[in-house]
Structures are given as structure tokens and as C-alpha cells.
Design an enzyme around this catalytic site. Structure first.
Site, PDB file in Angstrom:
ATOM      1  N   THR A 112       0.921  -1.269  -0.018  1.00  0.00           N
ATOM      2  CA  THR A 112       0.071  -0.023   0.162  1.00  0.00           C
ATOM      3  C   THR A 112       0.779   1.333  -0.096  1.00  0.00           C
ATOM      4  O   THR A 112       1.864   1.324   0.699  1.00  0.00           O
ATOM      5  CB  THR A 112      -0.819   0.114   1.102  1.00  0.00           C
ATOM      6  OG1 THR A 112      -1.373   1.313   1.504  1.00  0.00           O
ATOM      7  CG2 THR A 112       0.001  -0.269   2.524  1.00  0.00           C
ATOM      8  N   TYR A 136      -1.418   0.136   9.783  1.00  0.00           N
ATOM      9  CA  TYR A 136      -2.188  -0.491   8.555  1.00  0.00           C
ATOM     10  C   TYR A 136      -0.620  -0.417   7.761  1.00  0.00           C
ATOM     11  O   TYR A 136      -0.143  -1.430   7.114  1.00  0.00           O
ATOM     12  CB  TYR A 136      -3.209   0.480   7.897  1.00  0.00           C
ATOM     13  CG  TYR A 136      -3.390  -0.178   6.595  1.00  0.00           C
ATOM     14  CD1 TYR A 136      -3.544  -1.409   6.043  1.00  0.00           C
ATOM     15  CD2 TYR A 136      -3.399   0.945   5.294  1.00  0.00           C
ATOM     16  CE1 TYR A 136      -3.475  -1.788   4.760  1.00  0.00           C
ATOM     17  CE2 TYR A 136      -3.626   0.440   3.999  1.00  0.00           C
ATOM     18  CZ  TYR A 136      -3.712  -0.901   3.516  1.00  0.00           C
ATOM     19  OH  TYR A 136      -3.932  -1.339   2.419  1.00  0.00           O
ATOM     20  N   LYS A 140       1.942  -3.577   6.646  1.00  0.00           N
ATOM     21  CA  LYS A 140       2.380  -3.838   5.239  1.00  0.00           C
ATOM     22  C   LYS A 140       3.674  -3.773   4.859  1.00  0.00           C
ATOM     23  O   LYS A 140       4.123  -4.660   4.152  1.00  0.00           O
ATOM     24  CB  LYS A 140       1.469  -3.022   4.307  1.00  0.00           C
ATOM     25  CG  LYS A 140      -0.017  -3.389   4.228  1.00  0.00           C
ATOM     26  CD  LYS A 140      -0.385  -4.433   3.393  1.00  0.00           C
ATOM     27  CE  LYS A 140      -1.920  -4.883   3.245  1.00  0.00           C
ATOM     28  NZ  LYS A 140      -2.169  -5.940   2.410  1.00  0.00           N
ATOM     29  N   PHE A 164      -2.622   2.538  -4.879  1.00  0.00           N
ATOM     30  CA  PHE A 164      -3.006   3.909  -4.133  1.00  0.00           C
ATOM     31  C   PHE A 164      -4.679   3.771  -3.864  1.00  0.00           C
ATOM     32  O   PHE A 164      -5.039   2.656  -3.414  1.00  0.00           O
ATOM     33  CB  PHE A 164      -2.752   4.957  -4.982  1.00  0.00           C
ATOM     34  CG  PHE A 164      -1.253   5.412  -4.749  1.00  0.00           C
ATOM     35  CD1 PHE A 164      -0.346   4.626  -5.046  1.00  0.00           C
ATOM     36  CD2 PHE A 164      -0.884   6.527  -4.337  1.00  0.00           C
ATOM     37  CE1 PHE A 164       1.213   4.700  -4.736  1.00  0.00           C
ATOM     38  CE2 PHE A 164       0.416   7.005  -3.959  1.00  0.00           C
ATOM     39  CZ  PHE A 164       1.432   6.103  -4.269  1.00  0.00           C
TER      40      PHE A 164
END
Ligand code: UDP
Length: 311
Positions: A112, A136, A140, A164
Site C-alpha cells: 500500500t 496499517y 504492510k 493507491f
């Protein structure tokens, strides 16, 4: 190729699965249906298990695992970091290890743009320093690091896609989150009688609302199909997937009103915790490595999401 799509019953995963099926690949979906839907999967096997039990499915006949099974909400990750470390890191590491033990050599991972945090320079390239500002993004990034080391030590052929903001629909495959936190579905609800909340009107942007880079879910799925040809043993590519265009929340609202022909009543609210002011991709590496470029703009994303809601 024989491919396991982890998270293939979710929004993005189901579109990736359908595109891989259409391209003639032999696909199996692994999904615990915690946020996915069995009826998103059609024409291939759905194994209902958590990714930590991927070892019960994988064997050396599989060429590639595409891993989209994760928790993906910024605000939830701020309030409940434990879910992100467990679901995205602990479970993700178990999946990597199951692949290693089964001898599966190809990995396409949904990372991400949240790994970049609040970058000082825009647009964001893959060389932009990673400094996540929420769990988050941090979770990742942790798996990205693990993948890099598996690649170096064990020869894993891997690509991490830094998504994105993914939007739009592919036929009936659309965002069906509960609760829905994403911008375009919430705006579409606002266009059908609900009230829409703008989170943050004091960002240092052209109209005070946050800037994001919206990319069509079908363009994103195409990149996954192209990635299969770009996998190289012992190499871990990091690749941004965005449109290269930044749009503010208020501009997306105006585009929703234009596409739907309806007005969206909006209330101004405080910023959501963990939300960076501006994220826009430089996708040159995707173009160079995969020959990929986004083909479907914001209005097509909105129109497709709207059509999927009102078939
Ligand atoms: N947003 C908003 N109202 C909503 C949902 C989202 O103002 O009902 C804003 C959100 O604060 C962010 C942008 O829209 O600035 C994109 O949010 P989304 O949740 O779609 O994706 P994110 O960038 O958080 O992954």
C-alpha cells in the site's frame, strides 16, 4: 499458470480472480470470508480457510500466490493495531512459510501507499522513504521486508504492489464493506439520500480536503495479470499502482454529482486519525517493468461503481 488467490472473495481480490480466469489461468481462491463474499467467486474452487492454513492447500503444482487477504482500514488500524499485526503480519508470515515449505516460487503481494506515510516530496516513487504513520501501513511494510529477505535467501520471485486508492467496479463485483468507510461508496450513498461527511477541511491542499490518487480496480487487476510475466527468481520488485493524478475529496464529490446527476449533501467533520494530507503516485516503474498504464479515469470509476449498485 496455477495460481492461489488469497483474499479472492473480497473486492479487489474478486476482480483479480476474474481477470486471471479470463486470461486462462487455473485459479483457486483461499478466503476465510471474514470480509469477503462466496458469491464473488464464480467458476473456480473457493477454499474457506484462513491464510495461516494455506499449507493445507498449497503444493508444488502451484506457480504463484497472489496475496490480497488482509485488513486494510487506516482508522481501524489506529484504534485496533493488534488486528493489523495479527492479520497482516503474523498470518502473512505463515503464508510465506507455507509457500516455502510447499516449494511455490512466485508471490504477488498487495502492499500500500500507506507505507510511505506523509512523504515530503510528491509524486511518490518507490525510492520515496517509507515512514508509515499508521499500523496499517506499518504492517504492510513489515511483510514487504519479510518478502525481500525470502527473495534474497530462498529465491522467491516477488512483486509488492503499492496500491493507491482503488475504486470502481467490474460488472457486479463492487465494494461491499460493512461498515463502508471508503470515499466513493460513501459519496454514492450520499447521492441516494444519505448524508456524506468530509473528513478534514484544513489540510494544506488546494481546497483544504485530502488529496488521493484513484485507480480503477480493473486497471489494478490487469497489473496483476501482467506481473505474472515479470516475476524473476531471487528478485523482489516494489511497484506503485496509481493514476498519477491527485484529486481532493471535494473534487471527487463534484465528480460524483456530475456522473450521477444528483446532489450530495455534505457535512464538514474533523480529520480522521492517521489520514495523510496528500498521496499521489509516480507509476513510471509499473510502465517500465510491466508495460502498464491506467486506462480508466475517475469518472469511469464512479460510473462503474454507480452502475454496479443500480444494475
Ligand atoms: N473520506 C471522507 N469521507 C468518507 C470517506 C472518506 O472524507 O466518508 C476521505 C478520507 O478521510 C480520505 C479520502 O476520503 O481523505 C479517501 O479515504 P478512503 O477511506 O476512501 O481511502 P484511504 O485513503 O483512507 O485508504
Amino acid at each position: 499458470m496455477k495460481i492461489l488467490v488469497a483474499g479472492g472473495a473480497g473486492y479487489i481480490g474478486s476482480v483479480v480472480t476474474r481477470r486471471l480466469q479470463e486470461a486462462g489461468h487455473d485459479v483457486t481462491v483461499l478466503d476465510n470470508l471474514s470480509t469477503g463474499f462466496a458469491d464473488n467467486v464464480d467458476g473456480c474452487e473457493l477454499v474457506e480457510l484462513p491464510i495461516s492454513r494455506a499449507g493445507e492447500v498449497l503444493d508444488s503444482s502451484f506457480d504463484v500466490v497472489v496475496h490480497l487477504a488482509a485488513s486494510a482500514l487506516v482508522a481501524e488500524s489506529v484504534a485496533h493495531p493488534e488486528r493489523y499485526w495479527q492479520n497482516n503480519v503474523v498470518e502473512g508470515l505463515a503464508l510465506l512459510e507455507a509457500m516455502r515449505l510447499a516449494g511455490v516460487g512466485g508471490f504477488v503481494f498487495s502492499s500500500t501507499c500507506a507505507t510511505y506515510g506523509e512523504p515530503e516530496t510528491l509524486p511518490i516513487t518507490e525510492a520515496t522513504p517509507t515512514a508509515p504513520v499508521n499500523s496499517y501501513g506499518a504492517s504492510k511494510l513489515a511483510l514487504d521486508h519479510a518478502i525481500a529477505s525470502y527473495s534474497r535467501a530462498h529465491g522467491l520471485a516477488a512483486i509488492s504492489f503499492r496500491y493507491f486508492n482503488v475504486a470502481g467496479a467490474y460488472g457486479d463485483l463492487r465494494e461491499r464493506h460493512d461498515p463502508e468507510t471508503h470515499l466513493i461508496p460513501n459519496l454514492l450513498r450520499g447521492a441516494t439520500g444519505g448524508t456524506f461527511k468530509i473528513f478534514g477541511t484544513d489540510f494544506p491542499t488546494r481546497d483544504g480536503s485530502a488529496v488521493r490518487d484513484y485507480v480503477h480496480v480493473l486497471d489494478l487487476a490487469d497489473a496483476h495479470e501482467m506481473a505474472l510475466e515479470a516475476l524473476e527468481p531471487g528478485t523482489h520488485h516494489i511497484v506503485n499502482l496509481g493514476s498519477g493524478d491527485g484529486t481532493t475529496v471535494k473534487e471527487v464529490l463534484a465528480a460524483v454529482e456530475k456522473v450521477t446527476g444528483r446532489s450530495v449533501p455534505a457535512e464538514e467533520h474533523d480529520r480522521r486519525p492517521g489520514d495523510p494530507p496528500e498521496l499521489v503516485a509516480d507509476y513510471a516503474r509499473a510502465r517500465e517493468l510491466l508495460g502498464w498504464s491506467p486506462k480508466r479515469g475517475l469518472e469511469e470509476q464512479i460510473a462503474d461503481a454507480w452502475a454496479a449498485l443500480h444494475p
